[in-house]
Structure formats: structure tokens, C-alpha cells
Design an enzyme around this catalytic site. Structure first.
Site, PDB file in Angstrom:
ATOM      1  N   HIS A  38      -8.049   5.865   4.763  1.00 59.31           N
ATOM      2  CA  HIS A  38      -8.065   4.462   4.315  1.00 59.31           C
ATOM      3  C   HIS A  38      -8.167   4.392   2.799  1.00 59.31           C
ATOM      4  O   HIS A  38      -9.224   4.614   2.204  1.00 59.31           O
ATOM      5  CB  HIS A  38      -9.238   3.735   4.983  1.00 59.31           C
ATOM      6  CG  HIS A  38      -9.253   2.270   4.723  1.00 59.31           C
ATOM      7  ND1 HIS A  38     -10.356   1.581   4.278  1.00 59.31           N
ATOM      8  CD2 HIS A  38      -8.262   1.340   4.817  1.00 59.31           C
ATOM      9  CE1 HIS A  38     -10.069   0.303   4.122  1.00 59.31           C
ATOM     10  NE2 HIS A  38      -8.796   0.138   4.445  1.00 59.31           N
ATOM     11  N   VAL A  62       2.353   0.977   7.852  1.00 58.54           N
ATOM     12  CA  VAL A  62       3.174  -0.154   8.321  1.00 58.54           C
ATOM     13  C   VAL A  62       2.242  -1.331   8.634  1.00 58.54           C
ATOM     14  O   VAL A  62       1.016  -1.171   8.620  1.00 58.54           O
ATOM     15  CB  VAL A  62       4.052   0.252   9.541  1.00 58.54           C
ATOM     16  CG1 VAL A  62       5.009   1.380   9.150  1.00 58.54           C
ATOM     17  CG2 VAL A  62       3.229   0.630  10.743  1.00 58.54           C
ATOM     18  N   MET A  65       0.823  -1.210   0.000  1.00 52.57           N
ATOM     19  CA  MET A  65       0.000   0.000   0.000  1.00 52.57           C
ATOM     20  C   MET A  65       0.857   1.260   0.000  1.00 52.57           C
ATOM     21  O   MET A  65       0.559   2.219  -0.711  1.00 52.57           O
ATOM     22  CB  MET A  65      -0.934   0.015   1.218  1.00 52.57           C
ATOM     23  CG  MET A  65      -2.042  -0.987   1.147  1.00 52.57           C
ATOM     24  SD  MET A  65      -3.084  -0.808  -0.311  1.00 52.57           S
ATOM     25  CE  MET A  65      -4.057   0.635   0.086  1.00 52.57           C
ATOM     26  N   ASN A 116     -15.704  -1.954   3.677  1.00 53.26           N
ATOM     27  CA  ASN A 116     -15.356  -3.343   3.981  1.00 53.26           C
ATOM     28  C   ASN A 116     -16.372  -3.999   4.925  1.00 53.26           C
ATOM     29  O   ASN A 116     -16.545  -5.217   4.907  1.00 53.26           O
ATOM     30  CB  ASN A 116     -13.938  -3.448   4.546  1.00 53.26           C
ATOM     31  CG  ASN A 116     -12.903  -3.222   3.456  1.00 53.26           C
ATOM     32  OD1 ASN A 116     -13.194  -3.406   2.277  1.00 53.26           O
ATOM     33  ND2 ASN A 116     -11.702  -2.815   3.827  1.00 53.26           N
TER      34      ASN A 116
HETATM   35  N1  LIG Z   1      -2.948  -4.577   1.426  1.00 51.49           N
HETATM   36  C1  LIG Z   1      -4.140  -3.994   1.307  1.00 51.49           C
HETATM   37  O1  LIG Z   1      -4.921  -4.298   0.384  1.00 51.49           O
HETATM   38  C2  LIG Z   1      -4.541  -2.902   2.250  1.00 51.49           C
HETATM   39  C3  LIG Z   1      -5.632  -2.068   1.914  1.00 51.49           C
HETATM   40  C4  LIG Z   1      -5.971  -1.020   2.776  1.00 51.49           C
HETATM   41  C5  LIG Z   1      -5.251  -0.837   3.943  1.00 51.49           C
HETATM   42  N2  LIG Z   1      -4.189  -1.666   4.258  1.00 51.49           N
HETATM   43  C6  LIG Z   1      -3.433  -1.378   5.488  1.00 51.49           C
HETATM   44  O2  LIG Z   1      -2.203  -0.755   5.110  1.00 51.49           O
HETATM   45  C7  LIG Z   1      -1.181  -1.096   6.062  1.00 51.49           C
HETATM   46  C8  LIG Z   1       0.003  -1.696   5.349  1.00 51.49           C
HETATM   47  O3  LIG Z   1      -0.405  -2.830   4.621  1.00 51.49           O
HETATM   48  P1  LIG Z   1       0.480  -3.431   3.434  1.00 51.49           P
HETATM   49  O4  LIG Z   1      -0.367  -4.494   2.804  1.00 51.49           O
HETATM   50  O5  LIG Z   1       1.050  -2.353   2.592  1.00 51.49           O
HETATM   51  O6  LIG Z   1       1.666  -4.108   4.295  1.00 51.49           O
HETATM   52  P2  LIG Z   1       3.100  -4.602   3.795  1.00 51.49           P
HETATM   53  O7  LIG Z   1       3.511  -5.664   4.730  1.00 51.49           O
HETATM   54  O8  LIG Z   1       3.070  -4.860   2.323  1.00 51.49           O
HETATM   55  O9  LIG Z   1       4.034  -3.319   4.024  1.00 51.49           O
HETATM   56  C9  LIG Z   1       4.377  -2.792   5.273  1.00 51.49           C
HETATM   57  C10 LIG Z   1       5.728  -2.086   5.155  1.00 51.49           C
HETATM   58  O10 LIG Z   1       5.975  -1.402   6.380  1.00 51.49           O
HETATM   59  C11 LIG Z   1       7.356  -1.536   6.655  1.00 51.49           C
HETATM   60  N3  LIG Z   1       7.649  -1.246   8.064  1.00 51.49           N
HETATM   61  C12 LIG Z   1       7.562  -2.065   9.136  1.00 51.49           C
HETATM   62  N4  LIG Z   1       7.957  -1.411  10.250  1.00 51.49           N
HETATM   63  C13 LIG Z   1       8.305  -0.155   9.867  1.00 51.49           C
HETATM   64  C14 LIG Z   1       8.785   0.988  10.538  1.00 51.49           C
HETATM   65  N5  LIG Z   1       9.014   0.948  11.853  1.00 51.49           N
HETATM   66  N6  LIG Z   1       9.046   2.119   9.831  1.00 51.49           N
HETATM   67  C15 LIG Z   1       8.814   2.147   8.495  1.00 51.49           C
HETATM   68  N7  LIG Z   1       8.349   1.097   7.788  1.00 51.49           N
HETATM   69  C16 LIG Z   1       8.085  -0.032   8.466  1.00 51.49           C
HETATM   70  C17 LIG Z   1       7.693  -2.958   6.225  1.00 51.49           C
HETATM   71  O11 LIG Z   1       9.083  -3.130   6.034  1.00 51.49           O
HETATM   72  C18 LIG Z   1       6.898  -3.040   4.915  1.00 51.49           C
HETATM   73  O12 LIG Z   1       7.658  -2.592   3.809  1.00 51.49           O
HETATM   74  C19 LIG Z   1      -1.846  -2.006   7.083  1.00 51.49           C
HETATM   75  O13 LIG Z   1      -2.293  -1.239   8.166  1.00 51.49           O
HETATM   76  C20 LIG Z   1      -3.026  -2.592   6.307  1.00 51.49           C
HETATM   77  O14 LIG Z   1      -4.059  -3.008   7.148  1.00 51.49           O
HETATM   78  C21 LIG Z   1      -3.810  -2.676   3.433  1.00 51.49           C
END
Ligand SMILES: NC(=O)c1ccc[n+]([C@@H]2O[C@H](COP(=O)([O-])OP(=O)(O)OC[C@H]3O[C@@H](n4cnc5c(N)ncnc54)[C@H](O)[C@@H]3O)[C@@H](O)[C@H]2O)c1
Length: 392
Positions: free
Chosen positions: A139, A89, A14, A189
């Protein structure tokens, strides 16, 4: 809020597409992650997304200029001057706590901290900072650089100026911001969850086969069927979401047995090569129905033909419950569902097409047969009592 630099914290699925959405709106963005490998992965993803935009008609010159607006860092000091930081994150409370408190310690006191959480309470996340009035849910939907909808969710302590500023920011990105009050799974959602569950109950009850149901809802209003979507998102993720909604909302969000069974068998969808459909190991393309599916639930061999409306009744009912709780403005509900899920008609429009009295009649019948899942929303009843033909 004067927008100078935007910080995006977390360069995963994301975060990378949110950073691209910001750069495409001609704002400079700094993308932060924990180490250079994570940052590089994020940049690779961004470059693939830009290449795809170029294939679809974006000029090479514009692509280059937008790419140049994205800088990266692993040091929080490099984002200290940002007017808004978007936290993206992993969905784990301790990680969110560490990141939000670090941002709070380094950003200017008037900077906004937005969180892309999909399920954690904004009011709780805000407490990890000393500026809860400046913390807000923002979001995005996946992929963020293409999807129009952004839900803007104030926590209990978020001030109005922050909400207005992030609504403006989202509009600057070319998005449709919809203000949503804090509730589990937020608006889109939450409503999607009811429909996704119902598709499984329909299967369990033998009202249709996987392909019948997928086809019927696509012919009706959806861009993609519920089983294809589940396979794309991963059944394990779907089960976690279903359990969460059940825990938060109770029996009307009961988790269908088939979901538990399939996850226990490691039928997780595309990623494991087998879910409702099977997938070619080379091309990852659909290669037919999972032939073992019929064995895991008794009704699987039925020749029943689904009436697509049945899947949308729980979603429509949930829309009325959300309106009753004033989760969003009635006029925002259909546009949010259309922009977030690609529906051709929103649930309120579907309800008006079916007839509100007819919807209520069907819900009452199904409530008598199946219980809580179909208990009619009091607000729907009130509209019917009032003789209304539609909500807005
Ligand atoms: N994947 C989806 O479809 C989706 C949709 C809407 C919302 N979200 C939300 O978005 C957020 C991220 O989801 P994602 O799917 O991108 O996760 P992801 O695991 O793909 O990415 C998370 C990133 O955060 C990094 N990270 C971890 N700790 C960190 C820190 N201390 N400082 C900086 N970076 C850090 C990780 O290295 C990773 O690159 C979550 O809260 C999720 O619920 C996801």
C-alpha cells in the site's frame, strides 16, 4: 527474489507514480492499462512528475535515463516475465478479480502479485489466484514517487518469503516498508480516520471554527489541517471512507452528520469549488471560508478555541487498540504515521508528551460525556496501571 522487470498494472493516479518510483530506483518497469488512451494518460502524468523533479534539481540526463526505463503495453503477454506485478486498478472487487486472475494465468509461477488496494481484504483478493501464498498488499501513499511509507500487508495465506521479498523490494525503492497485519483501512488510514472524524465532531460541538482547528493542528504536529485535507481529497471520498470504517469498526467510527449534509449539498471541496473553504474557479486557490457553512450546523457560530490535543486523543486511543491487536510492532507505529501523514510526532510520542495517565483521564472524561468514541483502550489502561511513562 531476483528483480528483473517490474510490472505495474493500471496507469492511473497511483499506477503512474508507482511506475515512476520503480524507474527512479533504476529498475525497468512495464506499465499496463486497458487501452492506448489510458496508457498515454499515464505516461503524460509521469512526464509531468519528471518535469517537476527536474525543476527541483534532478539532472536532465538522469531524468532521461529513468524515463527510458518505463515501457508501456496493453497486452498481458508483455509482462509475463516480470518477477513482481503490482496491481493498481480501480477499487472494485470484480475489476480486481478479473485483473488478478489474468495476472495469475500469465505470470511465472514464482512471480509475486502485489496489490495496492486501500480497503479490500488481501486474503479475499488472494483467492482470485492459484498462488495465494504469493499475493501480498503493498500500500503506497499518494504521490507514490515522493511518499516514503509503504504498508506491507500479508493475507492469511501469504508466505513469509513473499513478505520478506516485498519488504526488500520497497527498501530498494528507497521506501520505509512497515509490516501491517490485515485490518480495515490498514494502519495509517485507520488512525487517520479517527482524527479526521474528530475534527468534524469538534466543529459540530462548537469547539472551534474551521480555520482555528486547521491552524491549531498545524501548529501542533500536522503539515496540513483536517478541513484543508478533506477539501483536497474530496468530501465524497471522505464520506465513503468514513462509512466503510463505521461498517467495519462500529460506533467509535460514527460518521459525523456534517459530512453527510455537506456531500448532499454537493460541497465536495476543491473539485466542486466549495467545501469547508471556497475556491477561486480560475486559480483553484483557497478564497476564504465557505460562507454558508455556519447555516448547516448549529454550533458553527461559536467562538470556541480548540485545544489541538482533543483531535488526537481518538487517534492515540486507536493506536493502542491497534497495538493490542498486534497490527504492527510498537516501534513501527510512530515512524509509519510520520512517514505516511507527515506528522512531526507520532501518536505514541504525543501520548508520552501528554502523559499516559493524563491521556487516560481525558479519555475517561470524554467517554462519560460522549460515549463509544472515547472508550479507553484496555492496553492504554494497562500501561497506566503498570506506571509506564511511555510505550517504547
Ligand atoms: N488515489 C489514491 O490516493 C490511492 C492511494 C492508495 C491506494 N489507492 C488504491 O490504488 C488503486 C488505484 O487507484 P487510482 O486512484 O490510481 O485509480 P485510477 O482510477 O486513477 O486508475 C486506475 C487505472 O486502472 C486502469 N484499469 C482498469 N481496468 C484495468 C485492467 N483490467 N487492466 C489494466 N488497467 C486497468 C484504468 O484504466 C485506470 O487507468 C485502488 O485500489 C485504490 O484504492 C489509491
Amino acid at each position: 527474489m531476483t528483480l528483473n522487470t517490474v510490472a505495474v498494472v493500471g496507469a492511473g493516479t497511483m499506477g503512474s507514480s508507482i511506475a515512476l518510483a520503480v524507474a527512479m530506483s533504476e529498475l525497468p518497469v512495464v506499465l499496463k492499462d486497458v487501452d492506448s488512451k489510458a496508457v498515454d494518460n499515464g505516461i503524460e502524468r509521469i512526464e509531468r512528475m519528471i518535469a517537476s523533479l527536474v525543476r527541483k534539481g534532478l539532472s536532465e540526463e538522469v531524468a532521461k535515463k529513468r524515463r527510458a526505463l518505463i515501457k508501456t503495453t496493453t497486452d498481458v503477454k508483455d509482462i509475463a516475465h516480470a518477477s513482481i506485478a503490482i496491481e493498481v486498478v480501480p477499487e472494485k472487487l470484480p475489476i480486481k478479480e478479473a485483473v488478478l486472475s489474468e495476472l495469475d494465468a500469465h505470470l511465472n509461477p514464482d512471480a509475486i502479485i502485489a496489490t495496492n488496494t486501500s480497503s479490500l481484504p488481501i486474503s479475499q483478493l488472494a483467492r482470485f489466484t492459484k498462488r495465494p501464498h504469493k499475493v501480498v498488499g503493498l500500500h503506497f501513499f499518494n504521490p507514490a514517487h515522493l511518499m516514503k511509507l509503504v504498508e506491507v500487508i500479508p493475507g492469511l495465506d501469504t508466505d513469509e518469503a513473499t513478505v520478506v521479498a516485498v519488504m526488500d523490494f520497497a527498501r530498494h525503492l528507497g521506501k520505509l516498508p512497515v509490516r501491517v497485519e490485515e485490518c480495515a483501512s490498514f494502519l495509517v488510514n485507520r488512525l487517520l480516520g479517527r482524527y479526521m472524524n474528530e475534527s468534524l465532531f469538534c466543529l459540530q460541538e462548537g469547539l472551534g471554527q474551521v480555520e482555528d482547528i486547521d491552524r491549531a493542528v498545524c501548529d501542533y504536529v500536522m503539515p496540513v489541517g483536517p478541513f484543508t485535507l478533506r477539501d483536497m481529497n474530496g468530501l465524497d471520498i471522505g464520506l465513503a471512507v468514513a462509512r466503510f470504517n463505521f461498517q467495519e469498526y462500529g460506533d467509535r467510527f460514527a460518521v459525523p452528520d456534517i459530512l453527510e449534509t455537506m456531500v448532499a449539498k454537493n460541497w465536495l471541496g476543491q473539485k466542486s469549488g466549495r467545501g469547508f473553504y471556497i475556491y477561486d474557479p480560475e486559480t483553484k486557490k483557497k478564497a476564504g471560508i465557505n460562507p454558508d457553512l455556519a447555516a448547516v450546523f448549529k454550533a458553527g457560530n461559536s467562538n470556541g478555541t480548540i485545544q489541538a490535543q482533543r483531535l488526537f486523543l481518538p487517534m492515540i486511543n486507536e493506536a493502542f487498540l491497534a497495538l493490542q491487536e498486534r497490527i504492527c510492532k510498537p516501534e513501527d507505529l510512530d515512524p509509519a504515521l510520520k512517514a505516511g501523514l507527515g506528522m512531526r510526532k507520532g501518536p505514541l510520542e504525543l501520548a508520552a508528551d501528554m502523559g499516559l495517565d493524563n491521556c487516560l483521564g481525558q479519555l475517561e472524561e470524554l467517554f462519560a460525556k460522549h460515549g463509544e468514541r472515547f472508550r479507553p483502550a484496555p492496553l492504554l489502561k494497562r500501561h497506566v496501571f503498570a506506571g509506564h511513562k511511555k510505550v517504547i
